[in-house]
Design a protein around this motif. Sequence first.
Motif, PDB file in Angstrom:
ATOM      1  N   PRO A   1       0.811  -1.221   0.000  1.00 21.72           N
ATOM      2  CA  PRO A   1       0.000   0.000   0.000  1.00 21.72           C
ATOM      3  C   PRO A   1       0.842   1.268   0.000  1.00 21.72           C
ATOM      4  O   PRO A   1       0.434   2.282  -0.572  1.00 21.72           O
ATOM      5  CB  PRO A   1      -0.820  -0.133   1.286  1.00 21.72           C
TER       6      PRO A   1
ATOM      7  N   ALA B   1      -2.087  -4.775  -0.081  1.00 22.07           N
ATOM      8  CA  ALA B   1      -2.168  -3.937  -1.283  1.00 22.07           C
ATOM      9  C   ALA B   1      -3.472  -4.204  -2.037  1.00 22.07           C
ATOM     10  O   ALA B   1      -4.108  -3.283  -2.555  1.00 22.07           O
ATOM     11  CB  ALA B   1      -0.964  -4.189  -2.181  1.00 22.07           C
TER      12      ALA B   1
ATOM     13  N   TRP C   1      -6.214  -2.489  -0.270  1.00 17.77           N
ATOM     14  CA  TRP C   1      -6.121  -1.050  -0.532  1.00 17.77           C
ATOM     15  C   TRP C   1      -6.822  -0.720  -1.846  1.00 17.77           C
ATOM     16  O   TRP C   1      -7.552   0.276  -1.946  1.00 17.77           O
ATOM     17  CB  TRP C   1      -4.660  -0.634  -0.580  1.00 17.77           C
TER      18      TRP C   1
END
Length: 227
Positions: free
Chosen positions: A101, A142, A145
């Motif tokens: 992220p 990630a 995110w």
Amino acid sequence: MPARKPEQGRGAWTDLTHVITEDLSRSPAFPKPVIRQIVKMPKDNANVTEFQMVCHHGTHVDAPRHFLNDAPSFDEIPLDRLYGPAVIWRIEKGPFGLITPEDFEAASPKLQPGDMLLLDTGWAQHINTEIYEDHASLTPEAAEWLVAHQIKLLGIDCSTPDLTSHKRPKGFTWPVHEILLSQGVLIAEHLTNLRPLANQRVEAMFLGIPIAGSDGAQARVIARPLI
């Protein structure tokens, strides 16, 4: 929320698609494709090519059904999920690197809800070499995110946003695919030619073949800068 102002592409389209060949890099889990002419001039009065391959060979888009049995197949994906504004981020990592992220927070231009995101990791240059499968991958955080930032498609210039095939532990569950596809975020793999458009907003099209009941489809992927 106010209506989003339409964005218009300009200039020539860039082809982000690898040419499909029998020897194009592929997952070791997949059989080698077969591409052959079954009718050929001048012996015959036309040329006809037959191909046999998994839907995940070459540049392609994963449907949610790839990892979720009760999710939409590729022919059930609405057309407006396959084109629209996108951001291309250049995020280069070394072999087996992790995309986090923090990498996304530092990237620009910023994402807008409903954008597609294409990642230029520099790995397309290694296609058809021994190190192509040594690519970077996204962390599960990630992927979360990206869901939180409401993207509709993630594209990447390697074979998968998940951990590469020869580093997966026993019982591996493809967490990045599961997180994204379960939330309706499509995944495109094996992109190329992203570098000239890196760190720009673009108009992109992922023109996949609507194969009935399929968990994915080969696609002609094109993009051009947005005004």
